[in-house]
Write a protein that holds these residues in place. Structure first.
Motif, mmCIF file in Angstrom:
data_model
loop_
_atom_site.group_PDB
_atom_site.id
_atom_site.type_symbol
_atom_site.label_atom_id
_atom_site.label_comp_id
_atom_site.label_asym_id
_atom_site.label_seq_id
_atom_site.Cartn_x
_atom_site.Cartn_y
_atom_site.Cartn_z
ATOM 1 N N LEU A 76 0.689 -1.266 -0.221
ATOM 2 C CA LEU A 76 -0.093 -0.058 0.172
ATOM 3 C C LEU A 76 1.001 1.079 -0.042
ATOM 4 N N VAL A 130 -8.579 2.856 -1.179
ATOM 5 C CA VAL A 130 -7.422 3.836 -2.128
ATOM 6 C C VAL A 130 -8.315 4.657 -3.039
ATOM 7 N N THR A 135 -5.626 7.791 1.093
ATOM 8 C CA THR A 135 -6.064 6.179 1.299
ATOM 9 C C THR A 135 -6.391 6.223 2.746
#
Length: 890
Positions: A76, A130, A135
């Protein structure tokens, strides 16, 4: 002419403190620090918190947002121009403010009265959302929900986390991380230390000379760990925040990280400013990304997955632009966690990657970062003209360009830079940048000429450096490889056209003549007639390396291969030996050197997948090109959400553990075959014209392309498809000569063209796989309707595979389809004894040999092809004939 630039360029300069300009693109690093919710707070703590209040504001959903379960060990990233959060979906992260790695092992834990031990955030991370601008990780427990919003501000070396906390009882959130505070690879310094500033409620990171500083903290924190003075702590830095639940209902809990080569007071002021302006930073970032999406090319097709993947690709490509305070602003290659090292994926500046990725950005209209990247590379051009291959984020802190081997060790980077400058100029019409960089282009060209020593017109690996292969036996004893040859020949076309524009007729003539010689070498010395494909390279001995690789597809993407030989070559590349269900291998699985885990000798690269797809479209083989586009689109959602991995296993649909999870040349190679292959887009802004030669899947009844930009003109193109008819409506914001060349089915008859209902004289070209009509029209603000009608003909709907993580390659391949005497011939490949459905669109079929008709609906006939028994993959030839007027096959 100089085009209108949508997004202002970040000035190329040494930057101290904050960087002027718009949002950047590396990975955004947000540091989530501890949060706590307790019923009682001491008055002093409450007063300190009041000074850093961040009132709640709406966090908007995104039209392209991606939401799903939080998956352990899945990358991520949150990316900014000067900072990066490189982590996992379950919350762990490392934090960067270029050129520094500030911390790693960051994670949250939650303490409630009922439990003796804190609850690890990774154990209760449930979902991830996202968005381009921000995010969110959601931690869910029976007694609390914490939403961790992670933001990388546009132009600051900072990361900001806003915690949205809801709890039914006392809650303390504990943040821990390990201090690193070190330069990016391969530089280093010593003397790091950290201390807790109780007034600021933050850890201050510094070093003995006090030239570099970072701050990581949360105004709501009350307690923190202590560490030895003037020493790098071995234990994690930890702090806790008890938070008033009533206040948390009104405010976010802010957590900020800042860092850089700046005085301590400047770092502290930046830390406070980022928190104080949290909402403004969020709105700036959201406005930037919204503008980016709204003003660049957008697709509306019957394939919603492709449409969404294309939108995310533009966001990703924008995140290449990184502003380093020592080096300036340029394009990096990719992002990923560095682990125990200080190499953040490929988060430093790569010349070849920047050039390849710029092709996609030229087509989407993302011109400002491309111009910035071209200038950046020219700044670090070697005295002899060679363009740099790679530049570390810490290059200014070490003798990078003299004592390390990496800066200039690739040969392909220099001709690629020439091609990138030319393609940018052709798309944007930015003659001012061409004039500015023309001296660098002349130097680059001059360097290339020094590496052509054997008189065949092609530059050489032996004298210039690496090309296609960095490691492995495939590259042994290579004198020149076909990939380098293709890039060089395309750069000669670039030099010819740029030199003419710069009134350097002698250079234009020289480059043009050299290109003709190099083309002869490519199409004669590399061609293996018996095998039906181009060799990988010429060896130092003068013999050829005859391995079947995808690398000739690079030359085919540029239209350099002889058409009849390109047809045979691309049929070989369409086979599963190269083209798996999820993309292309660089090396055939039939080679003795094949290893599905090897970087150069068998792993699937999205990069080379894009070149193969693009090359298939150039050979007018859309049924082999589109399945690869479809695979790359699916890849956007299966791994790191919205991102593309560097490479995958050649045996199973899964990224390699060593792969960079956020690789920009993987993303750009979804966009480039869509724009230059599927749509056949060729802008020529300096000449005030463009070419559009679409090869859309026949099953698409409609599609729209918006913001197709060439110079000052912005086109909207709407495609509609019906029985024996294709209508295209075109408008442009500024007048433009458009060469429009749509394809019609193989075997079609009575082809007619009209423009706004009036007959139009149009050229017709009959190819091996289809027919093409071609006409040049003047387009402007008033929409014009270009319609082609025909009778008969047949097309193949490109087969698609719905990918499943971990699967082996099992799908059908269309190796050939063409009109033949009395009908059409179809050649397919698949697993032995497997039955595959294929859709055909057009004329009603009578005779079908080698397959059975499953059903018919309108113009579409679905047939089933059963592959012969045996082992591995087999091929089957299917003969098709239409129904005559009397109902018999003709």
């Amino acid at each position: 002419m100089t085009p209108r630039i949508l997004h202002p360029l970040v000035p190329l300069q040494r930057v101290a403190g904050s960087v002027g300009g718009r949002r950047a693109q590396p990975v955004g690093t947000a540091l989530a620090i501890g949060i706590g919710l307790m019923a009682g707070l001491d008055p002093g703590g409450a007063t300190a918190q009041q000074a850093s209040a961040v009132a709640r504001f709406p966090i908007a959903t995104s039209p392209i947002g991606l939401t799903g379960d939080a998956r352990p060990h899945q990358y991520l990233g949150v990316i900014g121009r000067r900072a990066a959060w490189l982590g996992e979906e379950t919350g762990a992260a490392e934090l960067w403010a270029h050129p520094f790695k500030l911390a790693d092992g960051f994670e949250l834990a939650f303490r409630i009265p009922d439990y003796v031990e804190p609850i690890r955030g990774a154990d209760v991370a449930r979902t991830v959302e996202v968005r381009p601008e921000l995010t969110t990780i959601t931690y869910s427990h029976a007694t609390f929900t914490v939403r961790q919003h992670i933001l990388a501000p546009l132009g600051e070396p900072a990361l900001l986390v806003l915690l949205d906390v809801q709890a039914i009882g006392p809650l303390e959130v504990i943040a821990s991380f390990r201090m690193v505070f070190q330069y990016a690879w391969p530089a280093a310094f010593g003397g790091q230390y950290t201390f807790w500033d109780d007034h600021l409620k933050a850890f201050v990171l510094s070093e003995s000379r006090r030239q570099h500083h970072a701050v990581l903290g949360a105004p709501w924190a009350t307690t923190a760990s202590s560490h030895p003075a003037h020493a790098l702590p071995e234990a994690p830095n930890t702090f806790a925040i008890p938070v008033d639940t009533a206040r948390a209902a009104r405010e976010f809990v802010p957590i900020a990280t800042v860092g850089g080569t700046l005085p301590r007071d400047t770092a502290l002021a930046l830390y406070r400013r980022v928190i104080a302006n949290a909402e403004a930073r969020y709105r700036e970032r959201r406005a930037y990304d919204s503008t980016l999406l709204a003003e660049t090319v957008a697709l509306e097709t019957p394939d919603p997955q492709l449409n969404l993947a294309f939108q995310w690709s533009k966001i990703d490509l924008d995140e290449q632009l990184v502003c380093n305070p020592d080096l300036g602003c340029g394009l990096v290659a990719g992002w990923g966690p560095s682990g125990k090292s200080t190499r953040p994926g490929f988060g430093w500046f790569f010349g070849g990657d920047a050039a390849i990725n710029s092709f996609a950005m030229d087509a989407t209209g993302q011109w400002a970062p491309v111009a910035q990247g071209l200038r950046f590379l020219a700044t670090y051009q070697r005295a002899d003209g060679k363009i740099t291959h790679e530049i570390s984020q810490a290059a200014s802190r070490i003798p990078w360009f003299t004592d390390f081997p990496y800066a200039y060790y690739h040969a392909d980077t220099t001709p690629f830079w020439l091609v990138a400058l030319w393609r940018y100029w052709k798309a944007s019409g930015d003659s001012a940048l061409l004039r500015e960089l023309w001296p660098a282009a002349q130097q680059a060209y001059a360097w290339c000429l020094t590496t052509e020593t054997d008189g065949d017109g092609i530059i050489e690996n032996t004298t210039g450096g690496l090309g296609a292969i960095e490691v492995g036996a495939l590259g042994e004893n290579i004198h020149q490889d076909v990939y380098l040859a293709g890039v060089w020949i395309e750069s000669l076309r670039a030099m010819t056209e740029m030199a003419r524009a710069m009134k350097d007729d002698a250079a234009a003539r020289e480059a043009s003549a050299l290109r003709e010689k190099a083309l002869r070498t490519l199409n004669q010395r590399y061609w293996r007639e018996a095998e039906g494909y181009y060799a990988f390279g010429i060896l130092r001995s003068g013999r050829t390396n005859d391995n079947l690789t995808m690398w000739p597809a690079t030359a085919q993407a540029f239209g350099l291969l002889r058409p009849d030989r390109a047809e045979r070559m691309m049929a070989r590349l369409a086979s599963d030996a190269i083209s798996t269900d999820w993309g292309a291998r660089p090396l055939s699985s039939g080679s003795p050197l094949y290893d599905p885990m090897h970087y150069n000798n068998g792993a699937v690269w999205p990069l080379v997948t894009g070149f193969v797809s693009w090359g298939q479209y150039n050979a007018r083989r859309p049924w082999s090109g589109y399945p690869l586009i479809h695979a790359l689109a699916q890849m956007t959602f299966d791994w790191a959400r919205g991102r593309h991995p560097e490479l995958l296993s050649g045996a199973f649909y899964r990224p390699l553990d060593t792969a960079v999870p956020h690789q920009f040349f993987a993303t750009s190679m979804l966009v480039s075959p869509v724009m230059y292959g599927l749509l056949g887009w060729e802008p020529d802004a300096p000449a005030g014209r463009a070419r559009l030669a679409p090869q859309l899947p026949p099953g698409w009844d409609r599609a729209t392309v918006r913001h197709l930009r060439v110079g000052p003109s912005d086109l909207t193109v709407q495609f509609e498809r019906g029985s024996g008819r294709a209508t295209t409506t075109i408008s442009a914001s500024a007048p433009l000569n458009l060469e429009f060349a749509p394809s019609v089915p193989a075997g079609a008859r009575q082809v007619r063209v009209t423009l706004d209902g009036r007959p139009l004289e149009a050229g017709q070209e009959r190819g091996l796989h289809d027919q093409r009509v071609q006409a040049t029209i003047r387009v402007g603000a008033q929409p014009q309707k270009f319609e082609v009608t025909w009778t008969g003909g047949l097309e193949v709907e490109p087969p698609r595979v719905t990918l499943s993580p971990g699967q082996a390659s099992h799908g059908v391949r269309v190796l050939d389809f063409h009109a033949s005497a009395g009908g059409w011939t179809l050649l397919v490949e698949g697993l032995a004894a497997r039955r595959y459905p294929l859709a055909l669109v057009g004329e009603r079929l009578g005779r079908v040999e080698g397959a059975e008709v499953m059903h018919r609906q309108g113009e579409m006939t679905t047939i089933a092809v059963v592959l012969p028994a045996g082992s591995g993959r087999q091929t089957r030839t299917v003969q098709l004939a239409p129904v005559s007027a009397a109902g018999e096959s003709r």
